[in-house]
Structure formats: structure tokens, C-alpha cells
Design a protein around this motif. Structure first.
Motif, mmCIF file in Angstrom:
data_model
loop_
_atom_site.group_PDB
_atom_site.id
_atom_site.type_symbol
_atom_site.label_atom_id
_atom_site.label_comp_id
_atom_site.label_asym_id
_atom_site.label_seq_id
_atom_site.Cartn_x
_atom_site.Cartn_y
_atom_site.Cartn_z
ATOM 1 N N SER A 1 0.856 -1.288 0.081
ATOM 2 C CA SER A 1 0.078 -0.042 -0.069
ATOM 3 C C SER A 1 1.032 1.422 -0.099
ATOM 4 N N LYS B 1 4.181 6.361 -1.379
ATOM 5 C CA LYS B 1 2.644 6.491 -1.228
ATOM 6 C C LYS B 1 2.182 6.524 0.126
ATOM 7 N N MET C 1 -2.591 6.373 -0.654
ATOM 8 C CA MET C 1 -3.064 4.927 -0.886
ATOM 9 C C MET C 1 -2.922 4.313 0.386
ATOM 10 N N PHE D 1 -7.477 4.171 -3.022
ATOM 11 C CA PHE D 1 -6.435 5.133 -3.540
ATOM 12 C C PHE D 1 -7.261 6.357 -3.878
#
Ligand code: ATP
Ligand code: TPS
Ligand code: MG
Ligand code: MG
Ligand code: MG
Length: 286
Positions: free
Chosen positions: A69, A134, A189, A240
Motif C-alpha cells: 500500500s 505513497k 493509498m 487510493f
């Protein structure tokens, strides 16, 4: 009182920036080390009927999901087993090793101890370049919000839908998808391990934004209700946000489920979504 309430206590001690993402990120030059750890135990996480191999697989998968993630490439997993019965170690280790190998990581260490209830802690290590890292913090009003995977299937299996048993006990972390989405330039995300609703609230808090979700757009597998998709955990898809300009992202199956707003609220058809999903609770006062 639940685990999210207790996380506020931890956050007051080690800092909000260390408790508001799926993983811990440590900068090393222009690369970053990504770390995550998860604890699972028999009474709350390993439904009756799971094999020891599946217990090992699930334990590795939940941690690889957090690494994915962040847009990171997984490198290694460590597994600490608190065993009620010593003979369980082989099945658990084989399952975790198979899961790691399937997703490009190595089962590289761990620990063994006695415990009255089978308890497994997995720690994952990954790496990601600065530009592709992210977090839960980048969602911006005007972005759209999307989800990958088949939300609610693991929850349906817990309610007896046997066709989704494998979704529950052999979850597939979205390692390939996480990387492709990060490279494509999504703005934030996280994984949906605790269900879409709680994940939306986590993302909303970390990014300081709100969401308007369109219920008809939530992807529902046959026999899975919107209630399960929103409020049950164990599915390990990715949630996301992104600008519409980066879509479609090739080779990733996702569904656009709503828009990011500046309201701070999480709404579905204009009504606040219940803040309810998979969590661990303690009876108040105990
Ligand atoms: N006891 C703790 N001490 C320090 N940091 C913690 C502790 N518990 C959680 N965290 C950190 O807080 C962040 C959020 O944790 P949380 O468990 O909600 O995320 P998660 O692992 O993505 O979710 P899940 O537990 O559903 O897999 C993570 O970065 C985690 O490392
Ligand atoms: C009874 C039961 N309910 C749900 C699941 C699915 N599941 C597996 S791991 C996990 C979240 C991560 O756990 P944690 O938040 O402890 O890190 C979830 C929701 C299950 N296996 N058994
Ligand atoms: Mg997570
Ligand atoms: Mg986790
Ligand atoms: Mg956790």
C-alpha cells in the motif's frame, strides 16, 4: 474502547506522523525502507477450519499488503510464532514461505516461543524510491477515490458463504497493483484490511479531507451486500485517490467509488457512513 482509541495514546507518545500510515518509512539517501508489523491470533483472526499452512500464508499476506500500500517492493518478512503446540511450526512456516515467494519476498527470520493461544507476528521490509512512496496523506479535494479487489468477500465467507472461503483464508496482497498505482502517480493509498468504511475514515483523518461515496459504484461480488463491502474486513484490496488524468492505470482492476471533498465528512448518498468495521475492542473500564 478499541484499537484505534489506543493508537491515540501511542500517537501522543511517539508522534502522529508515526501512527497515521500503514507502514513506517525510513529515509536512506534517495531510497526509503518501508517497515510494517502485524499480530494475529487464533481466537480473533484464524477462523475454525483454517489449516496451519493457511495461517502462515495469511500472516505473511497481511503484512505484505501494508508494504504494497506504500508503493513499495517487498524484500523480506520475519515471523515470530507464539505456539500452543510445537508441531504447528512446519505448516505455518511453509505457508508463510510460499506466500512470501509468490510476492517476491523472502521469509528471512523470526522467533519461536510458547504461548497459550497461537499468536503470530509478521514484520515486513520493503523498499521504495522517493518519487513512488505513497502514504495516507496525499488525498486532495477534487480527486476521485477508487478501490481494487473484491470488498466484502472475506466477510461473506465468515457468514458462511463457502465459495469465498479462499478469499478469507488465503488473501492475496495487492503487491503488483500497489506498485503500478504508485508509478502511475496516485495521490494517496492504503489497504482496506479493516473494511472500506474504517479505511475511508483513516484516509480522511490523515489527509484532512472528506469523501462522498456513491453506493451504486461499490463493486459487489455475487451474494455480497454493500453492508459487508463497507463494514467487514479481511479483503486486502487497496483504497487510493488520484486525479482523473492518470486513469486508466493499465493492468490494474479498480472501481471508482466516489470523490474527495473538503468537508471532512465521509458520506454515502449524502448520509454519514457508520464508523464501523473490523477492530479489536476492550470492555470499557477493564
Ligand atoms: N503499538 C504501537 N506502537 C507504535 N506504532 C503503532 C502501534 N500500533 C500501531 N502502530 C502504527 O500505527 C499505524 C497504524 O496502525 P494500524 O494497525 O491501524 O495500521 P495497519 O497495520 O495498516 O492496519 P491493520 O492493523 O488493520 O493491518 C502503523 O504505522 C503502525 O505501525
Ligand atoms: C474472525 C475474523 N474476522 C476477520 C478476518 C479477516 N482478517 C484477517 S487479518 C485482518 C485485519 C488485520 O488484522 P489486525 O487489524 O489485527 O492487524 C482481518 C480483518 C479473520 N481472518 N477472522
Ligand atoms: Mg493497512
Ligand atoms: Mg497491518
Ligand atoms: Mg495493525
Amino acid at each position: 474502547m478499541d484499537d484505534r482509541d489506543l493508537l491515540q495514546v501511542v500517537s501522543g507518545i511517539i508522534g502522529k506522523e508515526r501512527t497515521s500510515d500503514d507502514c513506517c518509512m525510513i529515509k536512506l539517501g534517495d531510497e526509503n525502507i518501508i517497515l510494517s508489523t502485524d499480530m494475529l491470533h487464533e481466537s480473533t483472526d484464524f477462523p475454525k477450519g483454517m489449516t496451519d499452512w493457511q495461517i502462515g500464508w495469511m500472516s505473511a499476506a497481511v503484512t505484505l499488503s501494508d508494504i504494497a500500500s506504500c508503493g513499495a517492493v517487498p524484500l523480506a518478512v520475519l515471523l515470530a510464532a507464539g505456539l500452543d503446540e510445537p508441531e504447528r511450526i512446519s505448516g505455518i512456516t511453509l505457508g508463510a514461505k510460499d506466500c512470501c515467494e509468490r510476492f517476491g519476498a523472502e521469509l528471512a527470520g523470526g522467533d519461536i516461543d510458547f504461548h497459550s493461544e497461537l499468536t503470530i507476528v509478521t514484520t515486513g521490509i520493503g523498499r521504495v524510491e522517493d518519487e513512488y512512496y505513497k502514504s495516507r496523506r496525499g488525498a486532495k479535494p477534487g480527486d476521485i477515490i477508487c478501490v481494487t479487489g473484491t470488498p466484502g468477500c472475506a466477510g461473506a465467507a465468515l457468514e458462511g458463504a463457502l465459495r469465498y472461503w479462499k478469499n478469507l483464508v488465503e488473501p492475496l496482497p495487492a503487491v503488483r497493483e500497489g506498485r503500478l498505482l504508485a508509478v502511475a502517480g496516485v495521490s494517496s493509498m492504503m489497504d482496506v484490511s479493516d473494511g472500506i468504511a474504517l479505511s475511508l475514515y483513516d484516509l480522511s483523518e490523515s489527509s484532512g479531507v472528506g469523501f462522498e461515496i456513491f453506493p451504486d459504484k461499490i463493486p459487489l461480488s455475487s451474494g455480497v451486500s454493500a453492508e459487508l463491502a463497507l463494514h467487514s474486513g479481511g479483503d486486502f484490496g487497496l483504497l487510493f485517490t488520484c486525479g482523473r488524468d492518470i486513469l486508466p492505470v493499465l493492468d490494474v482492476d479498480y472501481a471508482e467509488i466516489g470523490v474527495v471533498t473538503d468537508s471532512g465528512e465521509v458520506l454515502c448518498d449524502g448520509v454519514p457512513v457508520e464508523k464501523r468495521g473490523y477492530s479489536h475492542s476492550w470492555i470499557d473500564g477493564s
